[in-house]
Design a protein around this motif. Structure first.
Motif, PDB file in Angstrom:
ATOM      1  N   LYS A   1       0.824  -1.221   0.000  1.00 32.73           N
ATOM      2  CA  LYS A   1       0.000   0.000   0.000  1.00 32.73           C
ATOM      3  C   LYS A   1       0.852   1.261   0.000  1.00 32.73           C
TER       4      LYS A   1
ATOM      5  N   MET B   1     -19.856  -4.440  -4.046  1.00 27.55           N
ATOM      6  CA  MET B   1     -18.929  -4.642  -5.160  1.00 27.55           C
ATOM      7  C   MET B   1     -18.997  -3.451  -6.106  1.00 27.55           C
ATOM      8  N   GLY B   2     -17.857  -3.046  -6.639  1.00 31.49           N
ATOM      9  CA  GLY B   2     -17.807  -1.857  -7.497  1.00 31.49           C
ATOM     10  C   GLY B   2     -17.598  -0.595  -6.693  1.00 31.49           C
TER      11      GLY B   2
ATOM     12  N   ALA C   1     -23.336  -4.390   3.972  1.00 36.27           N
ATOM     13  CA  ALA C   1     -21.967  -4.072   3.494  1.00 36.27           C
ATOM     14  C   ALA C   1     -21.135  -3.469   4.624  1.00 36.27           C
TER      15      ALA C   1
ATOM     16  N   GLY D   1     -15.138   1.370  -3.672  1.00 41.41           N
ATOM     17  CA  GLY D   1     -13.832   1.384  -3.009  1.00 41.41           C
ATOM     18  C   GLY D   1     -12.710   1.204  -4.005  1.00 41.41           C
TER      19      GLY D   1
ATOM     20  N   ARG E   1     -12.961   7.323 -14.171  1.00 42.51           N
ATOM     21  CA  ARG E   1     -13.541   6.427 -15.176  1.00 42.51           C
ATOM     22  C   ARG E   1     -15.018   6.148 -14.852  1.00 42.51           C
TER      23      ARG E   1
ATOM     24  N   VAL F   1     -14.448   1.855 -11.344  1.00 44.35           N
ATOM     25  CA  VAL F   1     -14.671   1.612 -12.781  1.00 44.35           C
ATOM     26  C   VAL F   1     -15.675   0.473 -13.018  1.00 44.35           C
TER      27      VAL F   1
ATOM     28  N   PRO G   1     -12.372 -11.488  -7.863  1.00 43.14           N
ATOM     29  CA  PRO G   1     -13.529 -10.602  -7.623  1.00 43.14           C
ATOM     30  C   PRO G   1     -13.143  -9.267  -6.981  1.00 43.14           C
ATOM     31  N   LEU G   2     -11.984  -9.188  -6.368  1.00 43.22           N
ATOM     32  CA  LEU G   2     -11.579  -7.892  -5.778  1.00 43.22           C
ATOM     33  C   LEU G   2     -10.958  -6.989  -6.840  1.00 43.22           C
TER      34      LEU G   2
ATOM     35  N   LEU H   1     -14.971   5.629   0.288  1.00 42.12           N
ATOM     36  CA  LEU H   1     -15.386   4.565  -0.636  1.00 42.12           C
ATOM     37  C   LEU H   1     -16.356   5.143  -1.667  1.00 42.12           C
TER      38      LEU H   1
HETATM   39  C1  SDX Z   1     -10.214  -2.647  -9.876  1.00 38.66           C
HETATM   40  O1  SDX Z   1      -5.782  -1.071  -8.409  1.00 38.66           O
HETATM   41  C2  SDX Z   1      -6.422  -0.734  -9.466  1.00 38.66           C
HETATM   42  O2  SDX Z   1      -6.094   0.245 -10.117  1.00 38.66           O
HETATM   43  C3  SDX Z   1      -7.564  -1.662  -9.834  1.00 38.66           C
HETATM   44  C4  SDX Z   1      -8.476  -1.203 -10.964  1.00 38.66           C
HETATM   45  C5  SDX Z   1      -7.731  -1.170 -12.312  1.00 38.66           C
HETATM   46  O3  SDX Z   1      -8.146  -0.390 -13.188  1.00 38.66           O
HETATM   47  O4  SDX Z   1      -6.810  -2.004 -12.496  1.00 38.66           O
HETATM   48  O5  SDX Z   1      -8.986   0.097 -10.684  1.00 38.66           O
HETATM   49  C6  SDX Z   1      -9.650  -2.149 -11.169  1.00 38.66           C
HETATM   50  O6  SDX Z   1      -9.787  -3.670  -9.400  1.00 38.66           O
HETATM   51  C7  SDX Z   1     -11.263  -1.817  -9.176  1.00 38.66           C
HETATM   52  C8  SDX Z   1     -11.693  -2.418  -7.798  1.00 38.66           C
HETATM   53  C9  SDX Z   1     -12.742  -3.502  -8.065  1.00 38.66           C
HETATM   54  N1  SDX Z   1     -13.057  -4.224  -6.789  1.00 38.66           N
HETATM   55  C10 SDX Z   1     -14.232  -4.043  -6.159  1.00 38.66           C
HETATM   56  O7  SDX Z   1     -15.101  -3.236  -6.523  1.00 38.66           O
HETATM   57  C11 SDX Z   1     -14.429  -4.953  -4.951  1.00 38.66           C
HETATM   58  C12 SDX Z   1     -15.003  -4.152  -3.766  1.00 38.66           C
HETATM   59  N2  SDX Z   1     -13.924  -3.256  -3.284  1.00 38.66           N
HETATM   60  C13 SDX Z   1     -13.115  -3.696  -2.175  1.00 38.66           C
HETATM   61  O8  SDX Z   1     -12.912  -5.063  -2.079  1.00 38.66           O
HETATM   62  C14 SDX Z   1     -11.904  -2.803  -1.916  1.00 38.66           C
HETATM   63  O9  SDX Z   1     -12.377  -1.526  -1.902  1.00 38.66           O
HETATM   64  C15 SDX Z   1     -10.696  -2.892  -2.822  1.00 38.66           C
HETATM   65  C16 SDX Z   1     -10.195  -4.290  -2.972  1.00 38.66           C
HETATM   66  C17 SDX Z   1     -11.000  -2.336  -4.169  1.00 38.66           C
HETATM   67  C18 SDX Z   1      -9.594  -2.025  -2.199  1.00 38.66           C
HETATM   68  O10 SDX Z   1      -9.228  -2.652  -1.026  1.00 38.66           O
HETATM   69  P1  SDX Z   1      -8.116  -2.010  -0.038  1.00 38.66           P
HETATM   70  O11 SDX Z   1      -7.475  -0.831  -0.654  1.00 38.66           O
HETATM   71  O12 SDX Z   1      -7.225  -3.127   0.431  1.00 38.66           O
HETATM   72  O13 SDX Z   1      -8.964  -1.452   1.126  1.00 38.66           O
HETATM   73  P2  SDX Z   1      -9.478  -2.303   2.376  1.00 38.66           P
HETATM   74  O14 SDX Z   1     -10.016  -3.625   1.900  1.00 38.66           O
HETATM   75  O15 SDX Z   1      -8.394  -2.308   3.398  1.00 38.66           O
HETATM   76  O16 SDX Z   1     -10.723  -1.422   2.868  1.00 38.66           O
HETATM   77  C19 SDX Z   1     -10.533  -0.315   3.741  1.00 38.66           C
HETATM   78  C20 SDX Z   1     -11.821  -0.284   4.580  1.00 38.66           C
HETATM   79  C21 SDX Z   1     -12.088  -1.619   5.281  1.00 38.66           C
HETATM   80  O17 SDX Z   1     -12.878  -1.303   6.429  1.00 38.66           O
HETATM   81  P3  SDX Z   1     -12.096  -1.136   7.888  1.00 38.66           P
HETATM   82  O18 SDX Z   1     -11.224  -2.357   8.058  1.00 38.66           O
HETATM   83  O19 SDX Z   1     -11.323   0.149   7.772  1.00 38.66           O
HETATM   84  O20 SDX Z   1     -13.224  -1.060   8.892  1.00 38.66           O
HETATM   85  O21 SDX Z   1     -12.958  -0.067   3.716  1.00 38.66           O
HETATM   86  C22 SDX Z   1     -13.819  -1.198   3.787  1.00 38.66           C
HETATM   87  C23 SDX Z   1     -12.994  -2.353   4.336  1.00 38.66           C
HETATM   88  O22 SDX Z   1     -13.839  -3.282   4.994  1.00 38.66           O
HETATM   89  N3  SDX Z   1     -14.252  -1.471   2.420  1.00 38.66           N
HETATM   90  C24 SDX Z   1     -15.490  -1.809   2.065  1.00 38.66           C
HETATM   91  C25 SDX Z   1     -15.455  -1.921   0.664  1.00 38.66           C
HETATM   92  N4  SDX Z   1     -14.210  -1.652   0.213  1.00 38.66           N
HETATM   93  C26 SDX Z   1     -13.469  -1.379   1.312  1.00 38.66           C
HETATM   94  N5  SDX Z   1     -16.599  -2.034   2.784  1.00 38.66           N
HETATM   95  C27 SDX Z   1     -17.709  -2.376   2.084  1.00 38.66           C
HETATM   96  N6  SDX Z   1     -17.771  -2.501   0.724  1.00 38.66           N
HETATM   97  C28 SDX Z   1     -16.651  -2.284  -0.003  1.00 38.66           C
HETATM   98  N7  SDX Z   1     -16.701  -2.410  -1.335  1.00 38.66           N
END
Ligand code: SDX
Length: 428
Positions: free
Chosen positions: A47, A303-304, A293, A306, A316, A363, A263-264, A359
């Motif tokens: 990170k 999903m979609g 969530a 963060g 985007r 994209v 899926p992430l 969050l």
């Molecule tokens: C892509 O990296 C890139 O550039 C990727 C991408 C590209 O073009 O290549 O942009 C494409 O992968 C987009 C992301 C697609 N994934 C999702 O939409 C899946 C849902 N999102 C999450 O799983 C998450 O947000 C990530 C994986 C995208 C990012 O995860 P991080 O940076 O490791 O953040 P984290 O998991 O540590 O979350 C921080 C906090 C946590 O809560 P706390 O522990 O602080 O209490 O935010 C929460 C998480 O639980 N959180 C969410 C959430 N995403 C983060 N809670 C609910 N729903 C969510 N979607």
């Protein structure tokens, strides 16, 4: 005078140089850390860790900025063609008309896949996920083109390998869909542009005349541009690390496809639609699902939503959301999932849990609704992401191989058992 970072450790002071990029990003260069201190750093998920310097894509997570080779994504999505953007990413400049024509001609003549590869498809079950098929097929290209096994053989050989992959990926993707449907494969038509040719191979049938709707091919062009590169994300870092062992382009990209499948990461666009369909089936109670969530005891995530880098809107997602309304209206599609997605976004963005964690929709949040309107099946959504991301992966692989970077090999801190002696099995 460039900045110096100082580290106080066990009564000693160590100094490390600070490097600064062209967009004023700064990094502490710790290349000499272990040699000087005996210590390494640790940073799960990388990170706070940069793996390379790169001149391809710049993004600012706080300001929601995304540039390809210095050009704003908003301008490229509005005015460029996907292959024009592919050329920009891979060769570092916008092509002249002659350069673009030559690039397109070279790609066009390589759209066919070796007939022996068709038999591979027949061995897959109809329910095979197309990402599993695509990753295997792309790696298999290296067995048909042994000259690709030496990445640095010559600039001409590297270009041929690159053009072959750009040309064949849409064909392999469309054929994985046709195979799943047990429909006859459609061959590429070289009088069609890149996006139209893909749509032709996906939806045409030998028994009828298929006309590509320009609204659909234009929408696809925009979506592919928006997915084309995104600096050192999970799949791109995978491509660079695999390529750093001097493995060939096809095997490096195959590894990237496998990483994107999760899926992430790229698999999220499929998960978003399946999530919206689940909410719709459950009566559309958005508040209930936002609560789920937020619940740490519930594995459900929005999903979609963060992003590791964007702590403001994903530029985007902004463009795709506007395009979503335009394309569905032009196609006369009224998808109830769009209303649920918009309500979900509104509720979440007003909720302290999401606001405090920055969050926002990424994209993947709206892209699936457009793919659905283009009649692309849900299981093909991440394949669409891979087709879009291919030029970025290629550009990053090319930059790494030409930058003489060392093989990627992180260190670790060992936490397992120590100083044990072997015990005969009869005495255990
Ligand atoms: C892509 O990296 C890139 O550039 C990727 C991408 C590209 O073009 O290549 O942009 C494409 O992968 C987009 C992301 C697609 N994934 C999702 O939409 C899946 C849902 N999102 C999450 O799983 C998450 O947000 C990530 C994986 C995208 C990012 O995860 P991080 O940076 O490791 O953040 P984290 O998991 O540590 O979350 C921080 C906090 C946590 O809560 P706390 O522990 O602080 O209490 O935010 C929460 C998480 O639980 N959180 C969410 C959430 N995403 C983060 N809670 C609910 N729903 C969510 N979607």
């Amino acid at each position: 005078m460039s900045e110096i970072a100082k580290l106080e450790l066990n009564g000693q002071t160590y100094e490390f140089p600070v490097i600064e990029g062209t967009e004023n990003e700064k990094a502490i260069d710790i290349s000499a850390l272990r040699a000087q201190t005996g210590y390494i750093t640790i940073d799960q998920g990388f990170k706070n860790t940069g793996s390379c310097t790169s001149a391809i894509t710049f993004l600012d997570g706080e300001e929601g900025i995304l540039h390809y080779r210095g050009y704003p994504i908003e301008q490229l999505a509005e005015k460029a063609s996907f292959l024009e953007v592919a050329y920009l990413l891979i060769y570092g400049k916008l092509p002249t008309q002659a350069e673009l024509d030559s690039f397109i001609n070279s790609i066009t003549k390589h759209t066919l896949v070796h007939e022996d590869m068709k038999q591979f498809f027949e061995a897959y079950p109809a329910k095979a996920h197309p990402m599993g098929v695509l990753a295997s097929m792309v790696c298999s290209l290296s067995t048909f083109y042994p000259e690709s096994l030496d990445p640095n053989r010559s600039p001409e050989a590297k270009d041929l390998t690159i053009h072959r992959l750009l040309a064949k990926l849409p064909t392999l993707a469309a054929w994985s869909y046709k195979n799943a449907m047990r429909h006859p494969f459609m061959y590429p038509k070289n009088d069609l542009d890149y996006c139209s040719n893909f749509l032709h191979m996906m939806f045409a049938m030998p028994t009828e005349d298929y006309k590509v709707d320009p609204v659909i091919s234009s929408a696809l062009n925009k979506l592919l541009i928006l997915h084309a590169d995104h600096e050192q994300n999970c799949s791109t870092s995978t491509v660079r690390v695999v390529g750093s062992s001097q493995s060939n382009l096809y095997s490096s990209i195959s590894a990237g496809i496998s990483a994107l499948w999760g899926p992430l990461h790229g698999g999220a666009n499929q998960e978003v639609i399946e999530m919206l369909e689940k909410i719709a089936k459950d009566g559309g109670d958005v508040d209930k699902w936002v609560l789920k969530a937020k619940d740490k005891n519930d594995s459900f995530r929005l999903m979609g939503f963060g992003h590791r880098v964007y702590k403001n809107f994903d530029p985007r997602a902004k463009i795709i959301k506007v395009a979503c309304d335009e394309i569905l209206e032009k196609l006369g599609v009224n998808d109830p999932l769009l209303a649920i997605a918009k309500k979900l976004e509104t509720v979440a963005l007003e909720d302290e849990y999401f606001k405090s964690r920055n969050l926002y929709p990424n994209v993947d949040f709206y892209s699936g609704i457009i793919y659905k309107a283009l009649n692309i099946p849900t299981e093909m959504f991440t394949v669409m992401f891979a087709i879009g991301r291919l030029p970025g992966w290629i550009a990053q692989w090319k930059e790494m191989t030409e930058g003489n970077e060392p093989i990627g090999r992180p260190r670790q801190i060992y936490t397992g058992a120590t100083n044990l002696n072997y015990v005969e099995i009869s005495k255990r």
